[in-house]
Motif scaffolding. Structure first.
Motif, short mmCIF file in Angstrom:
data_model
loop_
_atom_site.label_atom_id
_atom_site.label_comp_id
_atom_site.label_asym_id
_atom_site.label_seq_id
_atom_site.Cartn_x
_atom_site.Cartn_y
_atom_site.Cartn_z
N ILE A 183 5.45 -3.93 7.25
CA ILE A 183 6.76 -3.40 6.89
C ILE A 183 6.54 -1.92 6.63
CG2 ILE A 183 8.64 -3.51 5.20
CD1 ILE A 183 6.38 -6.50 5.48
N PHE A 184 6.93 -1.11 7.60
CA PHE A 184 6.57 0.30 7.55
C PHE A 184 7.81 1.21 7.53
CE2 PHE A 184 3.13 -1.76 10.21
CZ PHE A 184 2.27 -1.94 9.14
N GLY A 185 7.78 2.19 6.70
CA GLY A 185 8.91 3.13 6.63
C GLY A 185 8.58 4.29 5.70
N GLY A 186 9.59 5.05 5.39
CA GLY A 186 9.41 6.20 4.50
C GLY A 186 9.32 7.51 5.25
N GLU A 187 9.17 7.42 6.57
CA GLU A 187 9.11 8.62 7.41
C GLU A 187 9.49 8.21 8.83
OE1 GLU A 187 4.99 9.68 6.97
OE2 GLU A 187 4.31 8.04 8.24
N GLY A 191 8.76 3.50 -2.85
CA GLY A 191 8.12 2.58 -1.90
C GLY A 191 7.39 1.41 -2.54
N GLY A 192 6.45 1.72 -3.43
CA GLY A 192 5.59 0.69 -4.02
C GLY A 192 6.37 -0.34 -4.80
N LEU A 193 7.11 0.12 -5.81
CA LEU A 193 7.83 -0.82 -6.67
C LEU A 193 8.94 -1.54 -5.90
CD1 LEU A 193 7.86 1.26 -9.95
CD2 LEU A 193 6.77 -0.96 -9.62
N GLY A 194 9.54 -0.87 -4.92
CA GLY A 194 10.62 -1.50 -4.15
C GLY A 194 10.15 -2.75 -3.45
N LEU A 195 9.07 -2.64 -2.70
CA LEU A 195 8.53 -3.80 -1.97
C LEU A 195 7.90 -4.79 -2.92
CD1 LEU A 195 8.73 -4.30 1.03
CD2 LEU A 195 8.92 -1.89 0.58
N HIS A 196 7.35 -4.29 -4.02
CA HIS A 196 6.72 -5.17 -5.02
C HIS A 196 7.76 -6.15 -5.59
CE1 HIS A 196 3.74 -5.90 -8.33
NE2 HIS A 196 4.85 -6.37 -8.89
N TYR A 197 8.87 -5.60 -6.06
CA TYR A 197 9.92 -6.46 -6.63
C TYR A 197 10.51 -7.38 -5.57
CZ TYR A 197 10.04 -4.64 -11.38
OH TYR A 197 9.73 -4.34 -12.68
N ALA A 215 0.83 -1.21 0.00
CA ALA A 215 0.00 0.00 0.00
C ALA A 215 0.86 1.26 0.00
CB ALA A 215 -0.95 -0.01 1.20
N TYR A 216 2.14 1.08 -0.34
CA TYR A 216 2.99 2.24 -0.63
C TYR A 216 2.57 2.75 -2.01
CZ TYR A 216 6.79 1.57 2.81
OH TYR A 216 7.56 1.50 3.94
N GLY A 217 2.78 4.03 -2.24
CA GLY A 217 2.49 4.56 -3.56
C GLY A 217 3.38 3.92 -4.63
N TYR A 218 2.77 3.58 -5.76
CA TYR A 218 3.54 3.11 -6.92
C TYR A 218 3.79 4.32 -7.81
CZ TYR A 218 2.88 -1.93 -6.11
OH TYR A 218 2.93 -3.19 -5.60
N GLY A 219 4.93 4.32 -8.44
CA GLY A 219 5.20 5.46 -9.32
C GLY A 219 6.61 5.94 -9.11
N LEU A 220 6.79 7.24 -9.20
CA LEU A 220 8.14 7.80 -9.06
C LEU A 220 8.71 7.53 -7.67
CD1 LEU A 220 7.85 11.24 -10.86
CD2 LEU A 220 9.14 9.24 -11.60
N PHE A 221 7.82 7.48 -6.68
CA PHE A 221 8.22 7.15 -5.30
C PHE A 221 8.66 5.69 -5.28
CE2 PHE A 221 6.47 5.65 -1.05
CZ PHE A 221 7.51 6.17 -0.30
#
Lengths: 434, 139
Positions: A209-213, A141-147, A133-139
């Motif tokens: 798995i929480f982070g980004g802030e 978070g999303g793609l990082g955990l996805h891969y 549920a991290y944003g996908y896109g330029l950020f």
């Protein structure tokens, strides 16, 4: 599943140091040839690639800062040819141009492996169902955990951020076992889940798995209670790679930084000298395997400390302390350093309010004023004005004892402070803007 | 004993209007109402014709609302009428946290809503008392 790459994660420290030294000296040669930025920086500092023989020589190298990435926008810091770049991420860039990071195929593989190791640290395995549920896109978070989840062989629910009711529906219906998002969004999802009256026995979530802030221990407890899970802190920043640079293991006593790919240092942000093991300072990271945009001694602006002691989980990779604050987030109010996370941790000790808050900083004459908007919760008997006023006073007094400065408390209605699907922005500094 | 609804509102334009809109849409009539305000927030206290319905409607709208126990008393609608009531409570050491007058009054009598620190004691004393003060219900 204990480890994803056991031989690397539990590698004896002498071997790990040897590996870092080899990779560092290769990196220095590579960037000197490929990056005009680093060639200039080394020449100016009178450093030749041959001078860097071991990881101990790293202190001779110049630092890299965020402004260097902005100044060389968009691709000036890349050390790989554009034809070898397969993905480009960029920071949110609220101030000026975003910082741009390019990844080669090897970089994406390395990142996925680090993220997979991190997921295993946080209790995931190939049978897991990971709701991203991290944003996908330029950020990142999303793609990082996805891969990372795909690399691990888990099933990914690529939700991205937002659409809370659907998040909750699929969490229930798809029986998600792991949730990955920012801690502020996790708390909001937990709040929404409880309000929906869901039968918690039908929710299969085990860990998050929480982070980004930066987030406090108090918020961790709040999330764990609301979602009935164990919450793990993951660390990363887009300039370095994204989430998965470091992660907590089952011991939850610091975050393992994947030292086969990153060299971590802690420095005094004023003198720029390394501090002793265990002392607090600014985290500095050198990426030793990245090809797209390797960074040397990148100043993260995150406040942490480091220990090289072997962890009870069996991993040998050093642990950094949970990042409680970024030097970026620090407010200076009447000469006193204030971090939003300090305010959050105070609010979490008060049952009558929610850990949702906004900080408004203004200047009246020459005096800085800090007003904190705090959401009241339903448990409170607000029918008596006197008890509301007493609550404001209690909050102000508790904050004063932690921060050392006075603040004005404004109690607001529940749900009136915006919830964040990505990173929370809680500070509205109006000084000099009025 | 009478049940009153209390609603916490921020002190800014439109909040009372929103509250009343929700009540209107749910066909809830207000029998009595007062607003206590500070610079920052207000507490709306009211007695409605259907407290459960009002409570649910306001909760669903995400408002912070609670049920408070108060007493409704009738006093003579003449000089000194309310004094008879406060004197009675004061003599019995009951603290009045707040009070306000109801919209509807019975003939020749005024209806007052009070929150007191000891409801059962207040109710007992008023019901045993034999001058113009008596307990009532708002309907």
């Amino acid at each position: 599943m204990l480890y994803y790459e056991e031989s690397i994660e539990t590698m004896p420290r002498e071997e790990l140091k040897k590996l870092q030294s080899e990779r560092l000296s290769a990196l220095v040669k590579r960037v000197y040839e490929k990056s005009s930025f680093y060639k200039n920086a080394f020449d100016q500092a009178n450093i030749k690639p041959e001078d860097i023989k071991s990881v101990d020589d790293i202190v001779k190298l110049p630092f890299t800062v965020k402004a260097d990435l902005r100044d060389n926008y968009p691709f000036g810091m890349f050390s790989a040819d554009l034809k070898d770049i397969i993905r480009i991420h960029a920071s949110s860039g609220t101030t000026g141009k975003p910082t741009v990071v390019g990844y080669t195929k090897n970089d994406i593989t390395m990142w996925a492996k680090c993220a997979a190791r991190s997921l295993v640290c946080a209790g995931a395995n190939p049978d897991s169902i990971v709701q991203v549920a991290y944003g996908y896109g330029l950020f990142t978070g999303g793609l990082g955990l996805h891969y990372g989840a795909e690399e691990l062989g888990a099933a990914v629910i690529p939700m991205s951020g937002g659409n809370t009711s659907k998040q909750l529906m699929l969490m229930h219906d798809f029986q998600a076992t792991q949730l990955a998002c920012t801690p502020s969004y996790a708390n909001y999802l937990g709040e929404a889940l409880r309000e929906s009256g869901a039968d918690m026995s039908e929710i299969k979530l085990k860990s998050g798995i929480f982070g980004g802030e930066p987030w406090s221990e108090g918020l961790r407890k709040s999330i764990e209670k609301k979602l009935n899970i164990k919450a793990y802190d993951i660390y990363g920043l887009s300039e370095i790679m994204g989430p998965g640079v470091a992660i907590e293991c089952c011991e939850q006593n610091g975050l393992h930084i994947w030292e086969d790919n990153f060299i971590a240092e802690i420095i005094d942000p004023d003198t720029l000298e390394p501090v002793n093991e265990g002392e607090e300072g600014e985290l500095v990271i050198t990426t030793i395997t990245k090809e797209g945009i390797p960074l040397i001694r990148y100043r993260t602006r995150d406040i942490s400390k480091i220990t090289y002691e072997k962890c009870a989980c069996g991993r040998t990779h050093a642990r950094i302390a949970r990042v409680k604050a970024r030097t970026d987030d620090m407010l200076i109010i009447r000469g006193v350093n204030v971090y939003p996370s300090q305010i959050e941790s105070v609010l979490l000790t008060i049952d009558e309010v929610e850990p949702n808050y906004n900080i408004i900083v203004t200047r009246e004459g020459t005096l800085d004023m800090m007003e904190i908007l705090v959401e009241l919760n339903e448990k409170f008997d607000f029918d008596k004005i006197a008890s509301l006023e007493a609550l404001s006073k209690t909050i102000a007094a508790k904050l004063h004892s932690v921060l050392g400065i006075h603040s004005k408390i404004k109690l607001v209605e529940p749900h009136s402070i915006s919830r964040f699907e990505g990173k929370a922005t809680r500070v509205d500094d109006r000084r000099g803007k009025e | 004993m009478t049940k009153q609804l209390s609603v916490f509102l921020e002190n800014r334009a439109g909040r009372v209007n929103t509250l009343l809109e929700i009540l209107k849409e749910n066909d809830i009539n207000i029998l009595s109402m007062t607003i206590a305000d500070t610079g920052e927030f207000g507490v709306v206290r009211m007695i409605t014709d259907d407290i459960k319905k009002a409570l649910n409607a306001l909760n669903d709208a995400g408002m912070i609302v609670s049920e408070t126990r108060v007493i409704a008393i009738e006093v003579l609608d003449e000089a000194g009428g309310l004094y008879d009531a406060t004197k009675l409570l004061s003599e019995n050491d009951i603290n009045i946290e707040y009070m306000y007058s109801a919209v509807r009054s019975a003939q020749g009598r005024a209806v007052i809503i009070m929150r007191v620190d000891d409801i059962s004691k207040a109710e007992k004393i008023i019901s045993e008392h034999e001058n113009g003060v008596r307990l009532t219900q708002i309907k």
